[in-house]
Enzyme design. Sequence first.
Site, PDB file in Angstrom:
ATOM      1  NE  ARG A  50      -3.648  -0.176   2.393  1.00 28.60           N
ATOM      2  CZ  ARG A  50      -4.572  -0.482   3.307  1.00 28.60           C
ATOM      3  NH1 ARG A  50      -4.805   0.361   4.289  1.00 28.60           N
ATOM      4  NH2 ARG A  50      -5.223  -1.612   3.248  1.00 28.60           N
ATOM      5  CG  HIS A  96      -6.753  -0.852  -5.436  1.00 27.04           C
ATOM      6  ND1 HIS A  96      -5.515  -1.266  -5.021  1.00 27.04           N
ATOM      7  CD2 HIS A  96      -7.081   0.197  -4.632  1.00 27.04           C
ATOM      8  CE1 HIS A  96      -5.096  -0.502  -4.037  1.00 27.04           C
ATOM      9  NE2 HIS A  96      -6.036   0.396  -3.787  1.00 27.04           N
ATOM     10  CE1 TYR A 140     -21.755  16.184 -12.479  1.00 27.86           C
ATOM     11  CE2 TYR A 140     -20.554  16.280 -10.405  1.00 27.86           C
ATOM     12  CZ  TYR A 140     -21.752  16.288 -11.095  1.00 27.86           C
ATOM     13  OH  TYR A 140     -22.930  16.390 -10.423  1.00 27.86           O
TER      14      TYR A 140
END
Length: 883
Positions: A50, A96, A140
């Site tokens: 990570r 993931h 968006y």
Amino acid sequence: MADEQNPQLPLGDGGNGDIGPGAANILPINVEEEMRRSYLDYSMSVIIGRALPDVRDGFKPVHRRILYTMHEMGLQYNKKYTKCAKVVGQAMGQYHPHGDSAIYDALVRLAQPFSMRYPLVDGQGNFGSVDGDPPAAMRYTECRMMRVAGELLADIDQETVDFVPNYDESTYEPSVLPTRIPNLIINGANGIAVGMATNIPPHNLTEVVNAAIEMVNNPHAGLAEVLKHVQGPDFPTGGFIYGRSGIAQAYKTGRGRFLMRAKCAIENLTQGRQAIIVSEIPYQVNKNTLIKRIAELVNDKTIDDISDVRDESDRDGMRIVIELKRGAEPQIVLNQLYKHTQMQESFSMIFLAVVNGQPRELSLPDAIRHFIDHRIDVVRRRTAFLLRKAREREHILIGYQIALDHLDQVIRIIRGSNSRADARENLFQFFSGKTITVGDQALKGVTLDPAKYAIDPATLIAPTLTLSYRQIDAILELQLYRLTQLSIDELLKELADVRDRIAEYESILASEKKLRSVIVKELEAIRKDYGDERRTEIIDEAAELKLEDLIADEQVAVTVSHQGYLKRTPISTYRQQRRGGQGRTGMKTRDEDFVSQLIVESTHAYLLCFTNTGRVYWLKVYEIPDVGAAGKGKSIQSLLSLQPGETVRTILGVRNLEEEGKYIFFATRNGTVKKTPLKDFSNVMSRGIIAIGLDEEDELVGARITDGKQIVFLATHEGMAIRFDEEDVRSMGRPARGVRGIELGKNDYVVGIAVTPKERKNENGVSCPCLILSVTENGYGKRTDVDEYRLQSRGGKGVINVKTTARNGKVSSIQLVDETSELMIISQYGKIIRIDTKTIREAGRSTQGVKLLTLEEDDKVAAAVVIPPEEAKQEQENGTLLQ
């Protein structure tokens, strides 16, 4: 654990020998060992999976998975944009299994040109700004890969890296990307793991690639060779790296600190007015926060010379305008901004990355070397893959060549066969040299010569050349137009080309030098396509221009009001008057305020400000505002970080805090004295330090600088005084409380301290008188020779100093004077008078003195200070003293 009723029964036994369901599967464990093992597993998961990047491709798993997802989706730099939500969903579902916000945040950072030196994602829409504005929601925004990102994924389909199962083993993902660029170094990385962190600055691609080429050609190259190419970090926001010291050491050890500065220019606005223009700011600094901080410093009066701050940034670039007041020195304001804002910021490098599954701190040459090793492995695996594919193609093309040489027989066999499978088997038998029957016709099989087709006999399974089933399948699928002479020539030309490539691949795999030359050529192509100029300029450290450099070294009068207003004024402002004059206004004060202290010192001196609580603060005289003789001044709270309830009692001017053989001698209200070496106060701290330990209900009255061998004079409010040898008081540390200096009477307290030398002789060896000037509350004063006061041991009751009455009042202050001294007296209402002390009558100890200053009925003397004789002499020569 045993049952409480029957210690011999295992847990869950009800006493009848029956064990509950599942109890047989319960195993006792040691909680401490389980916690240690589980936390270690968690730590390694965070470190490897990570928080830390891989040294080979410079990616954490989330970034690697995002780019691989975009690669699978075909989002190359020349293709259309796709919604970020689609990419995030695909990455989360396939590779993931974490929160979508974490994936989107990582994707956004890859697209931010102010975060990445070489952005890897081409974003369309709002992806945040250097002002700290958040990006728009993923539904968006749209994205695709940048062209340079394709270099990170180049050759990934050629078995260059290992693929591992994804989280649910439904598909496979690359364990590392076969990057052609040293992404870890050029884009940097940061992350916090368990017990460790990484913070790698970005660098210039051209410089790093040049260093990599150097190390590829010379595997034994070290830090010296690398530093010939890599100057230092190269941040996406530009700016300066201030100072070259430490760069080589940081790259050698993997840890270091770089000082970043904003890039500024000075512009002339109008006549006498200038502005500082900030065009680039340090890496990871929020522009909006920076502007707010500058505004706060202006409002708090920390920086006085700024009149306006505004942001004029637009699509053409950054532009922060800091307008200066008329007459302000831009370089000094810049130094203040560097000190108090993020216009100067440090970057602490920790070059930590995952190497072979383990976190390691790396030097810059080691990091480049690991990238080169990765490239060697990738190129070797790619070459082996291409060699295998070329040999497979050669095998098919040889089959075509053989078929074309026996085209009539091949066509006859195919036309005479009943099915594809029948034709396949007949062709195999025919080219194995066996006689076959096609329809009602017998065909004699052929035996082929390997030499004719340039085939190495060692590669043959059988002694003679035969066609394989793969070749026969390819022949059966051969299209009729390929039987034209042009197509036949093309096939033969392709076969020659394939054989040339095979020879090239074999030579690469056989030669380490040739393999490295391939890597160099690819690095040169990367440099040509993506290399650019440095954005961050490295400048040498230079001595900062301080305000002190621009301030004339002159004597000034520093006044402090009772409510804490401070100012400085040239002492030439106050004209000399005759004894008994009306004085002049030296500071405008409010009705409830009055002047409490006055001191004369050089503008370049340190002011040691001792407070009533026994603490000391440092202040440069030039830092005190010059507001004119009648100005109110500046609050001392804005100049010193005083604690609640603290007031300044004594200010001493010192040019050299490290001077040996010098002491600070203290006297408190309750008659305690102490001396401490001056060098104990040389560590200047803005928050102040303890100068003397005080008992409850005691406070500091005064402090003087001595050489440790002087005579100390203490005077009290009720008119008593004592004179003793300073050597009676041993040197003590700062926190010490001291010893008794004088035994006080009822309601009495110490009002002043003076020190005199033991030997009082002038330059000609003639004994000089040393006089104590005592000033009372009602404006009276007298001079008395110190020899009038007999020398005593410290701690005594002393002798009479002034005969105090209702006419002259109690003793307000004392000063040490001689025949050349001049005196400044200031009243609580702000009246100031300047007197030649030789006009004051010399009198004995038990006298009331003469009037020095005419006061109003309710006014009192606040302070009296002696002006240095050399300053008075200089003013007299300049004609500024008025009689």
